[in-house]
Design an enzyme around this catalytic site. Structure first.
Site, PDB file in Angstrom:
ATOM      1  N   GLU A   9      -1.901  -1.180  -6.015  1.00 17.16           N
ATOM      2  CA  GLU A   9      -2.885  -0.739  -6.477  1.00 17.16           C
ATOM      3  C   GLU A   9      -2.643  -0.127  -7.878  1.00 17.16           C
ATOM      4  OE1 GLU A   9      -5.815   1.336  -3.423  1.00 17.16           O
ATOM      5  OE2 GLU A   9      -3.372   1.535  -2.807  1.00 17.16           O
ATOM      6  N   ASP A  25      -3.361   1.184   7.210  1.00  9.09           N
ATOM      7  CA  ASP A  25      -2.465   0.910   5.671  1.00  9.09           C
ATOM      8  C   ASP A  25      -1.996  -0.378   5.939  1.00  9.09           C
ATOM      9  OD1 ASP A  25      -2.554   3.587   4.983  1.00  9.09           O
ATOM     10  OD2 ASP A  25      -0.839   4.301   6.224  1.00  9.09           O
ATOM     11  N   ASP A  34       0.852  -1.197  -0.009  1.00  8.16           N
ATOM     12  CA  ASP A  34       0.092  -0.067  -0.142  1.00  8.16           C
ATOM     13  C   ASP A  34       0.827   1.261  -0.120  1.00  8.16           C
ATOM     14  OD1 ASP A  34      -2.915   1.048   0.730  1.00  8.16           O
ATOM     15  OD2 ASP A  34      -1.603   2.104   2.075  1.00  8.16           O
TER      16      ASP A  34
END
Ligand SMILES: [Zn+2]
Length: 374
Positions: A223, A305, A131
């Protein structure tokens, strides 16, 4: 002047025909943001660079000099030892050399086709969710926090001082034909050097991080961030640009390919932060200020996170069980589109725009060596 205009129009027409698509880009027919008209590239305002693809390009046996066409023998500041080793062993072939001035220095970059030894990541079966963020550059699903060094913030005071100094000097003025003073030029060089230093520090840190990640884990899940869109947020743009999200992703894409790992890119709209990594419940709202994730269904309490990173890591199972495409050892840049409560909204034109940059060149691996020329 009419002749110049005629010439300019001719060039424009040439560009329109030659590139076969400026008009289409302008009208929005092509993917991505509509672009403007081509502009004149002035040699006074652009980075001087030249690329050699043919002729005598070689590293001298002393490894301290390179020979380039037209320019001849150039003394290097850094040893070209590693490149020379590969060339002598026959595991590398120079495809091109680019000479470029950057941050007050001349660099020569070699584009090299390399026969790499096929390696495997240290933990081939391990999966890690990554992340990325501003508070920490990367939070791994293993619970590791990679710090964000914020090089730009650190240099901000010096940059501001140098910028102020530059603005007090007599700079060039195109309307009056005013030439820049020597002191202005000197101040500009100093400012350029300071900016280059920030970029160098950032690049070094990112390379170390991505090499470590790609060399350790067999599968990496990140991501798909809309970095260009995030940069339009004027409160966060500077910090996002300083962190280098886009570059991180780009480096992971090619390094996983080199290391024999695989990179999975989660869909842009996958709610990695809002999902509970314990039970899978999805929150409708989660303010950015809430740093710990507290699940109302199962009572899980976890760092925000780390929770997001765990969710990304868990996506691997969906990809593997769904059997979407070849999931073998080859490092393909896979996109996930998990079924279920995922809002699949796609902005028009963004679907293909970010895929082009990650496609590896055909055949051998291209490798860049940086040496500093005198
Ligand atoms: Zn839960």
């Amino acid at each position: 002047m009419p002749s110049v205009f005629a010439l300019w129009n001719a060039i424009n027409a040439q560009v329109n025909v030659g590139m076969g698509g400026v008009a289409k880009h302008r009208s929005g027919e092509r993917a991505g943001r509509p672009v403007g008209f081509p502009r004149l590239k002035s040699r006074h305002r652009s980075t001087p660079s030249v690329r050699f693809t043919t002729g005598a390009i070689r590293v001298e046996p002393d490894r301290k000099h390179v020979v380039l066409p037209r320019l001849g023998r150039l003394k290097l500041h850094e040893s070209a030892r590693k490149l020379a080793h590969r060339l002598e062993a026959g595991t590398a072939r120079i495809m091109s050399a680019t000479v470029r001035r950057d941050g007050g220095r001349w660099h020569v970059a070699f584009c090299v086709e390399v026969d790499r030894v096929q390696r495997l990541p240290a933990r081939t079966d391990a999966t890690v969710g990554i992340d990325v963020g501003i508070k920490h550059l990367a939070v791994l699903s293993t619970g590791t926090y990679e710090p964000n060094p914020r090089h730009l913030d650190a240099a901000q005071q010096r940059l501001r001082r140098l910028g102020r100094r530059l603005s007090r000097r007599q700079g060039p003025d195109r309307r009056t034909g005013q030439r820049p003073s020597n002191r202005w030029r000197r101040a500009q060089t100093q400012l350029g050097r300071a900016h280059a230093r920030v970029a160098n520090l950032r690049r070094d840190g990112l390379h170390q991080l991505t090499t470590r990640l790609a060399g350790t884990y067999g599968t990496l899940v990140v991501e798909d961030l809309n970095v260009a869109g995030m940069l339009r947020n004027r409160r966060l743009a500077r910090h996002i640009a300083d962190a280098g999200f886009g570059e991180l992703r780009r480096q992971l894409a090619y390094k996983t390919l080199w290391s024999g790992g695989r990179l999975i890119v989660a869909d842009r709209w996958y709610p990695s932060s809002k999902t509970c990594s314990g039970c899978g419940a999805v929150k409708t709202k989660l303010p950015l200020a809430e740093r710990t994730y507290t699940c109302t269904s199962c009572g899980l309490v976890l760092d925000r996170d780390v929770n997001a990173a765990c969710n990304l890591a868990a996506l691997v199972r969906e990809v593997t069980t769904a059997g979407s495409g070849p999931v073998a050892g080859r490092g393909a840049d896979q996109k996930t589109r998990p079924d279920g409560p995922v809002a699949v909204k796609r902005q028009p034109g963004t679907a293909t725009a970010d895929q082009t940059g990650t496609v590896p060149p055909q055949g051998g691996t291209t490798h860049q060596t940086l040496a500093r020329a005198h």
